[in-house]
Design a protein around this motif. Sequence first.
Motif, PDB file in Angstrom:
ATOM      1  N   ALA A   1     126.584  69.573  37.514  1.00  0.00           N
ATOM      2  CA  ALA A   1     127.573  69.382  38.580  1.00  0.00           C
ATOM      3  C   ALA A   1     126.949  69.740  39.926  1.00  0.00           C
ATOM      4  CB  ALA A   1     128.802  70.250  38.324  1.00  0.00           C
ATOM      5  N   VAL A   2     127.338  69.003  40.947  1.00  0.00           N
ATOM      6  CA  VAL A   2     126.872  69.284  42.301  1.00  0.00           C
ATOM      7  C   VAL A   2     127.458  70.612  42.767  1.00  0.00           C
ATOM      8  CG1 VAL A   2     126.936  68.518  44.703  1.00  0.00           C
ATOM      9  CG2 VAL A   2     126.618  66.843  42.863  1.00  0.00           C
ATOM     10  N   VAL A   3     126.598  71.491  43.256  1.00  0.00           N
ATOM     11  CA  VAL A   3     127.033  72.774  43.792  1.00  0.00           C
ATOM     12  C   VAL A   3     127.171  72.710  45.303  1.00  0.00           C
ATOM     13  CG1 VAL A   3     126.425  75.213  44.071  1.00  0.00           C
ATOM     14  CG2 VAL A   3     126.009  74.052  41.887  1.00  0.00           C
ATOM     15  N   ASP A   4     126.238  72.022  45.955  1.00  0.00           N
ATOM     16  CA  ASP A   4     126.249  71.954  47.411  1.00  0.00           C
ATOM     17  C   ASP A   4     125.551  70.677  47.842  1.00  0.00           C
ATOM     18  OD1 ASP A   4     126.793  72.649  49.974  1.00  0.00           O
ATOM     19  OD2 ASP A   4     125.550  74.450  50.020  1.00  0.00           O
ATOM     20  N   VAL A   5     125.919  70.165  49.024  1.00  0.00           N
ATOM     21  CA  VAL A   5     125.356  68.940  49.574  1.00  0.00           C
ATOM     22  C   VAL A   5     124.897  69.211  50.997  1.00  0.00           C
ATOM     23  CG1 VAL A   5     125.776  66.506  50.132  1.00  0.00           C
ATOM     24  CG2 VAL A   5     126.952  67.552  48.179  1.00  0.00           C
ATOM     25  N   ASP A   6     123.694  68.770  51.326  1.00  0.00           N
ATOM     26  CA  ASP A   6     123.145  68.911  52.671  1.00  0.00           C
ATOM     27  C   ASP A   6     122.781  67.515  53.165  1.00  0.00           C
ATOM     28  OD1 ASP A   6     121.810  69.453  55.002  1.00  0.00           O
ATOM     29  OD2 ASP A   6     120.466  70.949  54.159  1.00  0.00           O
ATOM     30  N   LEU A   7     123.685  66.890  53.917  1.00  0.00           N
ATOM     31  CA  LEU A   7     123.449  65.530  54.392  1.00  0.00           C
ATOM     32  C   LEU A   7     122.353  65.473  55.447  1.00  0.00           C
ATOM     33  CD1 LEU A   7     127.121  64.160  54.686  1.00  0.00           C
ATOM     34  CD2 LEU A   7     125.467  63.778  52.843  1.00  0.00           C
ATOM     35  N   ASP A   8     122.190  66.529  56.226  1.00  0.00           N
ATOM     36  CA  ASP A   8     121.177  66.535  57.285  1.00  0.00           C
ATOM     37  C   ASP A   8     119.773  66.406  56.707  1.00  0.00           C
ATOM     38  OD1 ASP A   8     123.107  66.783  59.250  1.00  0.00           O
ATOM     39  OD2 ASP A   8     123.050  68.980  59.206  1.00  0.00           O
ATOM     40  N   PHE A   9     119.514  67.081  55.587  1.00  0.00           N
ATOM     41  CA  PHE A   9     118.196  67.032  54.970  1.00  0.00           C
ATOM     42  C   PHE A   9     118.189  66.171  53.708  1.00  0.00           C
ATOM     43  CE2 PHE A   9     118.006  70.824  57.575  1.00  0.00           C
ATOM     44  CZ  PHE A   9     116.724  70.766  58.116  1.00  0.00           C
ATOM     45  N   ASN A  10     119.288  65.478  53.458  1.00  0.00           N
ATOM     46  CA  ASN A  10     119.399  64.546  52.340  1.00  0.00           C
ATOM     47  C   ASN A  10     119.022  65.198  51.015  1.00  0.00           C
ATOM     48  OD1 ASN A  10     120.097  61.638  51.987  1.00  0.00           O
ATOM     49  ND2 ASN A  10     118.179  61.633  50.869  1.00  0.00           N
ATOM     50  N   ARG A  11     119.713  66.287  50.681  1.00  0.00           N
ATOM     51  CA  ARG A  11     119.397  67.012  49.461  1.00  0.00           C
ATOM     52  C   ARG A  11     120.665  67.576  48.834  1.00  0.00           C
ATOM     53  NH1 ARG A  11     116.359  72.415  51.957  1.00  0.00           N
ATOM     54  NH2 ARG A  11     118.126  73.163  53.213  1.00  0.00           N
ATOM     55  N   VAL A  12     120.577  67.906  47.565  1.00  0.00           N
ATOM     56  CA  VAL A  12     121.714  68.449  46.821  1.00  0.00           C
ATOM     57  C   VAL A  12     121.229  69.599  45.944  1.00  0.00           C
ATOM     58  CG1 VAL A  12     123.020  66.293  46.766  1.00  0.00           C
ATOM     59  CG2 VAL A  12     121.380  66.778  44.953  1.00  0.00           C
ATOM     60  N   ARG A  13     122.184  70.418  45.533  1.00  0.00           N
ATOM     61  CA  ARG A  13     121.911  71.467  44.548  1.00  0.00           C
ATOM     62  C   ARG A  13     122.830  71.262  43.359  1.00  0.00           C
ATOM     63  NH1 ARG A  13     122.752  76.782  45.276  1.00  0.00           N
ATOM     64  NH2 ARG A  13     124.159  76.570  47.073  1.00  0.00           N
ATOM     65  N   PHE A  14     122.254  71.390  42.157  1.00  0.00           N
ATOM     66  CA  PHE A  14     123.014  71.269  40.921  1.00  0.00           C
ATOM     67  C   PHE A  14     123.032  72.620  40.213  1.00  0.00           C
ATOM     68  CE2 PHE A  14     121.395  66.923  41.549  1.00  0.00           C
ATOM     69  CZ  PHE A  14     122.557  66.198  41.418  1.00  0.00           C
ATOM     70  N   ASP A  15     124.012  72.773  39.337  1.00  0.00           N
ATOM     71  CA  ASP A  15     124.061  73.991  38.544  1.00  0.00           C
ATOM     72  C   ASP A  15     123.260  73.805  37.252  1.00  0.00           C
ATOM     73  OD1 ASP A  15     125.635  72.268  37.096  1.00  0.00           O
ATOM     74  OD2 ASP A  15     127.373  73.578  36.963  1.00  0.00           O
ATOM     75  N   ALA A  16     122.759  74.885  36.713  1.00  0.00           N
ATOM     76  CA  ALA A  16     122.192  74.950  35.360  1.00  0.00           C
ATOM     77  C   ALA A  16     121.033  74.003  35.118  1.00  0.00           C
ATOM     78  CB  ALA A  16     123.296  74.684  34.326  1.00  0.00           C
ATOM     79  N   ILE A  17     120.153  73.806  36.120  1.00  0.00           N
ATOM     80  CA  ILE A  17     118.929  73.049  35.868  1.00  0.00           C
ATOM     81  C   ILE A  17     117.745  73.797  36.462  1.00  0.00           C
ATOM     82  CG2 ILE A  17     120.148  70.822  35.889  1.00  0.00           C
ATOM     83  CD1 ILE A  17     118.820  70.306  38.626  1.00  0.00           C
ATOM     84  N   ASP A  18     116.581  73.590  35.875  1.00  0.00           N
ATOM     85  CA  ASP A  18     115.343  74.161  36.387  1.00  0.00           C
ATOM     86  C   ASP A  18     114.750  73.153  37.364  1.00  0.00           C
ATOM     87  OD1 ASP A  18     112.872  75.218  36.919  1.00  0.00           O
ATOM     88  OD2 ASP A  18     112.305  75.552  34.823  1.00  0.00           O
TER      89      ASP A  18
END
Length: 271
Positions: free
Chosen positions: A164-181
Amino acid sequence: MRVFFRSELETAATYWRIWRRDGIALGFTSHDRTLTFGGMSHRAAPGMVPAAIRTTAELSEDSAGVEGALSHDSIRSEDLAAGLFDEAAIEVGIVDWEAREAHALYTGTLGPIEDDGRGFSATLLSPKSQLERDLVPRTSPTCRAAFCGPGCNLSAARFTSRAAVVDVDLDFNRVRFDAIDTALHVDGRARFLGGPQTGIAFGIVGVQDGWLTLDRPLAEGLQAGTRAEVQEGCDRTITTCAERFDNAANFRAEPFLPGNDLLARYGQGGS
């Protein structure tokens, strides 16, 4: 079958149908009012203009194109940049706007899309474009097989997880997901299962502090909690293939083949 343009006056209009990979279907027509036929509503005056369509019985690629304005609410520059129309299936044809009889003139997929801020243009690729693919393998130091694809033979399910997406950063075009390495996902893929870019595959080009940087623009509206399929990546080197995946037997490259620099070498005199 209806034969168009047998007489001087015809009640004919052009239509376009687009099936995006996220499951959305759009219909347009050059007529001055919306037309419904073939189980689909075709919006009027979308500002789309078809280029000349050339079809032959030869094996060479048929040529066609489409141009349009970005003013229509169904075709926005943000959607084009987000990749929502990439490789969409398309059908161009002619329709009798009174009898609603239609005939398809061209089917294929949307090729490269150019956007100059005021309008867009796209090349249409017919199924014949597959005949132009070079199927002869070339030598290379890195693996030519797609990770978990034919030739690689690793299981995609084994290296794909849902997160699941934890956070979204549109300025740097990146995302954070939970429970992945995240360290294992450089050069991997992410495919969202919800939100404005459902079904679109993103390449993962970098990781930093738990963030995954993606290779195409993220659309506004992607929310925390959106589920996605995230696949690990591979740098296609023999070291990674052998040590991390124990898959050197399926390595599709020639890592120890001398390169062209060998031809430029010259003998060294002894001391």
